[in-house]
Design a protein around this motif. Structure first.
Motif, mmCIF file in Angstrom:
data_model
loop_
_atom_site.group_PDB
_atom_site.id
_atom_site.type_symbol
_atom_site.label_atom_id
_atom_site.label_comp_id
_atom_site.label_asym_id
_atom_site.label_seq_id
_atom_site.Cartn_x
_atom_site.Cartn_y
_atom_site.Cartn_z
ATOM 1 N N PRO A 54 39.864 80.970 46.582
ATOM 2 C CA PRO A 54 40.373 79.717 47.136
ATOM 3 C C PRO A 54 41.537 79.949 48.097
ATOM 4 C CG PRO A 54 40.370 79.672 44.724
ATOM 5 C CD PRO A 54 39.993 81.031 45.133
ATOM 6 N N TRP A 55 41.635 79.019 49.106
ATOM 7 C CA TRP A 55 42.642 79.228 50.160
ATOM 8 C C TRP A 55 44.045 79.323 49.600
ATOM 9 C CZ3 TRP A 55 46.725 76.012 50.842
ATOM 10 C CH2 TRP A 55 46.648 74.764 50.224
ATOM 11 N N PHE A 56 44.321 78.561 48.558
ATOM 12 C CA PHE A 56 45.680 78.584 48.028
ATOM 13 C C PHE A 56 46.040 79.988 47.564
ATOM 14 C CE2 PHE A 56 48.470 78.404 44.349
ATOM 15 C CZ PHE A 56 49.595 77.872 44.956
ATOM 16 N N GLY A 57 45.079 80.596 46.890
ATOM 17 C CA GLY A 57 45.314 81.958 46.402
ATOM 18 C C GLY A 57 45.584 82.910 47.551
ATOM 19 N N THR A 58 44.831 82.707 48.655
ATOM 20 C CA THR A 58 45.020 83.599 49.791
ATOM 21 C C THR A 58 46.428 83.462 50.340
ATOM 22 O OG1 THR A 58 42.789 82.944 50.316
ATOM 23 C CG2 THR A 58 43.933 84.343 51.916
ATOM 24 N N LEU A 59 46.820 82.196 50.527
ATOM 25 C CA LEU A 59 48.150 81.940 51.072
ATOM 26 C C LEU A 59 49.199 82.551 50.159
ATOM 27 C CD1 LEU A 59 49.441 80.315 53.408
ATOM 28 C CD2 LEU A 59 49.928 78.556 51.702
ATOM 29 N N PHE A 60 48.975 82.297 48.878
ATOM 30 C CA PHE A 60 49.917 82.782 47.893
ATOM 31 C C PHE A 60 50.056 84.300 47.979
ATOM 32 C CE2 PHE A 60 51.309 83.928 43.694
ATOM 33 C CZ PHE A 60 52.267 82.976 43.433
ATOM 34 N N ASN A 61 48.903 84.938 48.069
ATOM 35 C CA ASN A 61 48.929 86.397 48.131
ATOM 36 C C ASN A 61 49.602 86.888 49.401
ATOM 37 O OD1 ASN A 61 47.854 86.986 45.705
ATOM 38 N ND2 ASN A 61 45.742 86.823 46.410
ATOM 39 N N LEU A 62 49.318 86.159 50.498
ATOM 40 C CA LEU A 62 49.936 86.564 51.764
ATOM 41 C C LEU A 62 51.455 86.476 51.663
ATOM 42 C CD1 LEU A 62 47.777 85.100 54.632
ATOM 43 C CD2 LEU A 62 48.330 87.493 54.142
ATOM 44 N N LEU A 63 51.906 85.351 51.096
ATOM 45 C CA LEU A 63 53.346 85.167 50.960
ATOM 46 C C LEU A 63 53.932 86.260 50.085
ATOM 47 C CD1 LEU A 63 53.830 81.331 50.608
ATOM 48 C CD2 LEU A 63 54.820 82.850 52.320
ATOM 49 N N LEU A 64 53.191 86.555 49.057
ATOM 50 C CA LEU A 64 53.678 87.571 48.126
ATOM 51 C C LEU A 64 53.837 88.901 48.845
ATOM 52 C CD1 LEU A 64 54.250 87.728 45.073
ATOM 53 C CD2 LEU A 64 52.066 88.902 44.890
ATOM 54 N N ILE A 65 52.798 89.216 49.626
ATOM 55 C CA ILE A 65 52.846 90.493 50.349
ATOM 56 C C ILE A 65 53.990 90.486 51.349
ATOM 57 C CG2 ILE A 65 51.620 91.905 52.034
ATOM 58 C CD1 ILE A 65 49.027 91.021 50.535
ATOM 59 N N ALA A 66 54.140 89.340 52.055
ATOM 60 C CA ALA A 66 55.181 89.249 53.075
ATOM 61 C C ALA A 66 56.552 89.415 52.444
ATOM 62 C CB ALA A 66 55.096 87.912 53.795
ATOM 63 N N MET A 69 57.657 86.475 42.402
ATOM 64 C CA MET A 69 57.242 87.317 41.287
ATOM 65 C C MET A 69 57.195 86.481 40.018
ATOM 66 S SD MET A 69 56.714 90.356 42.344
ATOM 67 C CE MET A 69 56.989 91.625 41.125
ATOM 68 N N LEU A 70 58.196 85.632 39.868
ATOM 69 C CA LEU A 70 58.317 84.803 38.683
ATOM 70 C C LEU A 70 57.140 83.829 38.617
ATOM 71 C CD1 LEU A 70 60.575 84.582 36.541
ATOM 72 C CD2 LEU A 70 61.280 82.507 37.722
ATOM 73 N N VAL A 71 56.900 83.170 39.765
ATOM 74 C CA VAL A 71 55.796 82.201 39.816
ATOM 75 C C VAL A 71 54.481 82.893 39.493
ATOM 76 C CG1 VAL A 71 54.481 80.728 41.353
ATOM 77 C CG2 VAL A 71 56.969 80.696 41.427
ATOM 78 N N GLN A 72 54.312 84.049 40.078
ATOM 79 C CA GLN A 72 53.087 84.813 39.862
ATOM 80 C C GLN A 72 52.919 85.104 38.371
ATOM 81 O OE1 GLN A 72 50.766 85.457 41.746
ATOM 82 N NE2 GLN A 72 49.823 87.447 41.409
ATOM 83 N N ASN A 73 54.001 85.505 37.751
ATOM 84 C CA ASN A 73 53.971 85.829 36.334
ATOM 85 C C ASN A 73 53.621 84.612 35.510
ATOM 86 O OD1 ASN A 73 54.248 88.467 35.668
ATOM 87 N ND2 ASN A 73 56.439 88.488 36.132
ATOM 88 N N LEU A 74 54.205 83.477 35.900
ATOM 89 C CA LEU A 74 53.939 82.249 35.164
ATOM 90 C C LEU A 74 52.458 81.900 35.257
ATOM 91 C CD1 LEU A 74 57.018 79.993 35.865
ATOM 92 C CD2 LEU A 74 56.312 81.086 33.732
#
Ligand code: ADP
Ligand code: ZN
Length: 607
Positions: free
Chosen positions: A112-124, A20-25
């Protein structure tokens, strides 16, 4: 829930917070992107300030790029972003870009793939944290429910369905079995008892050292009466959350009532049943509530409830009076350490499943195991069988049993400990010192030597084992002083022969001092008089010092020291007198490592 930090879900929760913090940053970095309206973009393009454009014709169509702008009077290049209202708008911007020869490209429609991964992790992690909260919630509600007596899922199966036992499996303890026989009859045939108006105890307190077979007896009682056996341990009721222990007690008794007639066994009842005192801290409150709950449950039994509660303890003296009052655990059954006959019977029970060589005499093994309790004896038989198997024998023989007894009483042999020749010599003299003193104080009540060895075992470099000819129930003052003399015999021999002393005698002195202190402080065997001076302890069992005046303490210390000194001098005289035999025994030990009773006698009687 006691160890929340050990829970993987707990860590996932933190992981989630971190994301959450990283996302906010990363969001806050977006803020430095200049947001433009469609018109502003057109103006900037017309003015030639836009340097490059990216089109995103996705579900959320937008345009980004770089442009010049004025900042603090300087021209800088910044990123910009424009939300586009539709395909037509997008097309018009593209046309203008072509017109003005502004470089542009159209991004692929996916993120971009990074965003996808990031979002997946976030959801997980989000899902997992939901799981985490759900878990906490579940545990909490089930606890609350148990506290209310509702939910039975928390810990309610106190029933022990493991192999059934009968009194046949319990050797010795005849008195205890006799006491319990009455309860067996009651459980089997309650009508007879209620007809006469007899009153059967609801609570039985079994008192005995650990391993004497209290659990086994209770289980056998259930087996004899053919009723279910429910068991719990006192410490199990002590929880971090106040009220959980009491709830478990309630769950236990609820189950008991449901399967009555039955036996409820509470091991280590002293964990909850200690004398109540000033309440400080949560743990204490919790214990008190648990104890109260046990008492309430016991009191709540009506005459025809066929639930017998058996509690076991090692320390009846620390129990709260409320617990042992009439109508509660008022029937006391002593489960003593077995005597030589009892030990033999116990050995026989456990030897049933083991092949024994013809030279094994369990009567002798029983003599060999003075002071051991049922659990130790079961262990001896098992060890003997294992040793025999390791030595590839078809049956366990005398030597295996002897080894097993030593192993159980002193710990395993330390093969890796290599003593230097000097250490070996000192140990040989040390042990010979113990053994000789014991043999020369036979007429003063010292027990005969059964075995001397300099094979390191457990923490000891060697040991001398004495065995009483009969089980002792009383000790005279002279016998106790002889015991002290045997204890210091090892050090005296070192001093005499080596001319120096070693650290090897520390345990001997500890034992000698504790015998002497007991004689002075508790047994009235000195000029300090018949008064008992005990170590006082506070509510938690921590020592708060001796219950005596400063003057008395000094007196006690003086007596202990003087007696010990006197005995030590005396022992040195004995060893000096028999110096030749001391040398002979030490040499025999260095040569053979282990001497048995016969060898020792031979050396003593030689001239
Ligand atoms: P306690 O509850 O007093 O600590 P246990 O009943 O748990 O002791 O005894 C442990 C084991 O020791 C038992 O399972 C049994 O194998 C053995 N044991 C103890 N006393 C006896 C006995 N009198 N007869 C046979 N086996 C015994
Ligand atoms: Zn010693």
């Amino acid at each position: 829930m006691r160890k929340t930090s050990g829970n993987p879900l707990f860590w996932l929760f933190w992981l989630f917070l971190f994301f959450m913090l990283v996302q906010n940053l990363s969001r806050s970095r977006d803020i430095s992107v200049k947001q433009l309206s469609g018109n502003e973009l057109t103006e900037a393009m017309q003015a030639g300030k836009v340097q490059g454009i990216n089109f995103y014709p996705t579900e959320n169509p937008r345009v980004t790029g770089k442009m010049q702008t004025e900042f603090n009077g300087k021209t800088v290049v910044v990123d910009f972003e424009v939300q586009v209202v539709g395909a037509a708008h997008l097309e018009s911007i593209r046309k203008l870009a072509e017109e003005k020869r502004i470089q542009y490209n159209t991004a692929k429609p996916n993120v971009p793939w990074f965003g996808t991964l990031f979002n997946l992790l976030l959801i997980a992690s989000f899902l997992l944290s939901i799981l985490f909260f759900w878990f906490i919630f579940k545990a909490q509600t089930s606890q609350i429910n148990t506290i209310r007596g509702g939910n039975k899922k928390f810990r309610t199966t106190f029933k022990d369905n493991k192999e059934k036992k009968t009194f046949q499996d319990v050797a010795g303890c005849d008195e205890a079995k006799e006491e319990l026989q009455e309860i067996v009859e009651f459980l089997k045939n309650p009508a007879v008892f209620s007809g006469v108006g007899g009153h059967i105890p609801k609570g039985v307190l079994m008192i005995g050292a650990p391993g004497t077979g209290k659990t086994l007896l209770a289980k056998a009682l259930a087996g004899e009466a053919n009723v279910p056996f429910l068991s719990a341990t006192g410490s199990e009721f002590i929880e971090m959350f106040v009220g959980v222990g009491a709830a478990r007690v309630r769950a236990l008794f609820a189950e008991a009532k449901a399967c009555a007639p039955c036996i409820v066994f509470i091991d280590e009842v002293d964990a909850v049943g200690k004398k109540r005192g000033v309440a400080i801290g949560g743990g204490h409150d919790e214990r008190e509530q648990t104890l109260d709950q046990i008492l309430t449950e016991l009191d709540g039994f009506s005459g025809d409830t066929k639930v017998i509660v058996i509690a076991a303890t090692n320390r009846p003296d620390v129990l709260d009076e409320a617990l042992v009052r009439a109508g509660r655990f008022d029937r006391h059954v002593q489960v003593p350490k077995p005597d030589v006959r009892g030990r033999e019977l116990i050995l026989k029970v456990h030897a049933k499943g083991v092949k024994l060589a013809s030279d094994v005499d369990l009567t002798i093994v029983a003599k060999d195991t003075a002071g051991m309790v049922g659990a130790d004896l079961a262990n001896v038989v098992n060890e003997a069988a294992l040793i025999a198997a390791r030595r590839k024998k078809a049956a366990a023989d005398k030597a295996d049993f002897s080894e097993a007894v030593d192993k159980v009483s002193m710990g395993p042999m330390r093969k890796s400990t290599k003593l230097t020749d000097k250490e070996k010599k000192i140990t040989a003299y040390h042990e010979s010192g113990h053994a000789l003193v014991a043999m020369f104080l036979r007429d003063k009540g010292a027990d005969p030597v059964h075995k001397v060895t300099i094979i390191p075992r457990g923490p000891a470099l060697g040991f001398t084992k004495q065995l009483p000819e009969d089980d002792r129930h009383l000790y005279t003052r002279q016998q106790l002083e002889s015991m002290v003399a045997v204890c210091v015999g090892g050090r005296a021999a070192e001093e005499l022969v080596i001319g120096d002393v070693t650290t090897g005698a520390s345990n001997d002195f500890l034992k000698a001092t504790s015998i002497l202190r007991k004689m002075v402080c508790e047994l009235g065997m000195s000029e300090a008089g018949l008064v008992v001076y005990r170590e006082k302890s506070d509510f938690w069992g921590n020592s708060t010092g001796m219950d005596a005046s400063q003057k008395t303490k000094e007196l006690i210390e003086r007596i202990v020291k003087e007696t010990l000194d006197k005995i030590y001098e005396n022992v040195k005289v004995i060893l000096q007198e028999h110096r030749a035999k001391l040398d002979a025994m030490a040499n025999a030990l260095l040569e053979r490592e282990t001497l048995d009773a016969k060898d020792v006698l031979e050396i003593i009687n030689s001239d």
